[in-house]
Design a protein around this motif. Structure first.
Motif, mmCIF file in Angstrom:
data_model
loop_
_atom_site.group_PDB
_atom_site.id
_atom_site.type_symbol
_atom_site.label_atom_id
_atom_site.label_comp_id
_atom_site.label_asym_id
_atom_site.label_seq_id
_atom_site.Cartn_x
_atom_site.Cartn_y
_atom_site.Cartn_z
ATOM 1 N N VAL A 4 -0.796 3.613 -18.321
ATOM 2 C CA VAL A 4 0.224 2.410 -17.763
ATOM 3 C C VAL A 4 0.618 3.264 -16.280
ATOM 4 O O VAL A 4 0.910 1.791 -15.940
ATOM 5 C CB VAL A 4 1.856 3.330 -18.935
ATOM 6 N N VAL A 5 0.885 4.556 -15.951
ATOM 7 C CA VAL A 5 1.069 4.617 -14.067
ATOM 8 C C VAL A 5 -0.287 4.526 -13.599
ATOM 9 O O VAL A 5 -0.146 3.652 -12.741
ATOM 10 C CB VAL A 5 1.099 6.357 -14.638
ATOM 11 N N ARG A 6 -1.858 4.197 -14.102
ATOM 12 C CA ARG A 6 -2.329 3.503 -13.236
ATOM 13 C C ARG A 6 -2.809 2.185 -13.456
ATOM 14 O O ARG A 6 -2.559 1.548 -12.250
ATOM 15 C CB ARG A 6 -3.686 4.022 -13.658
ATOM 16 N N SER A 7 -2.154 1.821 -14.438
ATOM 17 C CA SER A 7 -2.015 0.183 -14.286
ATOM 18 C C SER A 7 -0.704 -0.560 -13.160
ATOM 19 O O SER A 7 -1.391 -0.832 -12.444
ATOM 20 C CB SER A 7 -1.097 -0.644 -15.624
ATOM 21 N N ILE A 8 0.122 0.508 -13.366
ATOM 22 C CA ILE A 8 1.194 0.205 -11.989
ATOM 23 C C ILE A 8 0.452 0.471 -10.924
ATOM 24 O O ILE A 8 0.905 -0.258 -9.958
ATOM 25 C CB ILE A 8 2.486 1.036 -12.403
ATOM 26 N N CYS A 9 -0.226 1.812 -11.497
ATOM 27 C CA CYS A 9 -0.876 1.990 -9.331
ATOM 28 C C CYS A 9 -1.694 0.580 -8.660
ATOM 29 O O CYS A 9 -1.612 0.137 -7.432
ATOM 30 C CB CYS A 9 -1.437 3.191 -9.914
ATOM 31 N N LYS A 16 1.520 -4.842 -2.845
ATOM 32 C CA LYS A 16 2.656 -3.825 -1.287
ATOM 33 C C LYS A 16 1.154 -2.975 -1.664
ATOM 34 O O LYS A 16 1.777 -1.355 -1.632
ATOM 35 C CB LYS A 16 3.246 -3.211 -2.183
ATOM 36 N N PRO A 17 0.473 -2.802 -0.672
ATOM 37 C CA PRO A 17 -0.677 -2.396 -0.207
ATOM 38 C C PRO A 17 -0.478 -1.013 0.675
ATOM 39 O O PRO A 17 0.603 -1.151 0.956
ATOM 40 C CB PRO A 17 -1.352 -2.499 0.009
ATOM 41 N N ARG A 23 -4.558 4.763 -1.461
ATOM 42 C CA ARG A 23 -4.130 4.157 -3.121
ATOM 43 C C ARG A 23 -3.040 5.089 -3.997
ATOM 44 O O ARG A 23 -3.094 5.732 -3.509
ATOM 45 C CB ARG A 23 -5.693 4.413 -4.395
ATOM 46 N N TYR A 24 -2.404 3.728 -4.729
ATOM 47 C CA TYR A 24 -0.930 4.831 -5.151
ATOM 48 C C TYR A 24 -1.740 5.758 -6.037
ATOM 49 O O TYR A 24 -0.830 6.926 -6.336
ATOM 50 C CB TYR A 24 -0.195 3.243 -6.474
ATOM 51 N N GLU A 25 -2.653 5.528 -6.094
ATOM 52 C CA GLU A 25 -2.980 6.481 -7.926
ATOM 53 C C GLU A 25 -3.116 7.936 -6.847
ATOM 54 O O GLU A 25 -2.937 9.186 -7.923
ATOM 55 C CB GLU A 25 -4.308 6.418 -8.210
#
Length: 103
Positions: A4-9, A16-17, A23-25
């Protein structure tokens, strides 16, 4: 949870780059599991579908995307909650009713 966290990232990377394309990840920090931590979460909506004919209006993915979009579009609300203003509002408006009281 990590899926789920990776999907959100991935959604955030698109909507919103991060600065300089970061990368947010890359911000994910792994921590030790807490005692009693569930290894898997699962939802089975087949019973409500069979008995009531209910079907979700959203897939998990489309609902997650809409949720992320809502938070991005409602930064003032997020700031109020993060600052504690929301808790003060709850105390002011609900403490006399015995709701929202943190005691």
């Amino acid at each position: 949870n990590i899926d789920v966290v990776r999907s959100i990232c991935r959604i955030l990377d698109e909507l919103k780059p991060g600065p300089r394309g970061r990368r947010y990840e890359s911000l994910i920090t792994h921590v030790s599991d807490r005692p009693g931590h569930d290894r898997r979460y699962g939802i089975d909506s087949s019973k409500i579908g069979a008995e009531l004919g209910w079907k979700p209006a959203e897939t998990f993915e489309s609902g997650l995307r809409k949720t992320v979009q809502w938070y991005l579009q409602n930064g003032d609300w997020v700031a109020d909650v993060s600052s504690g203003e929301y808790l003060r509002w709850l105390d002011k408006n609900y403490s006399r009713r015995g709701i929202g009281n943190r005691e």
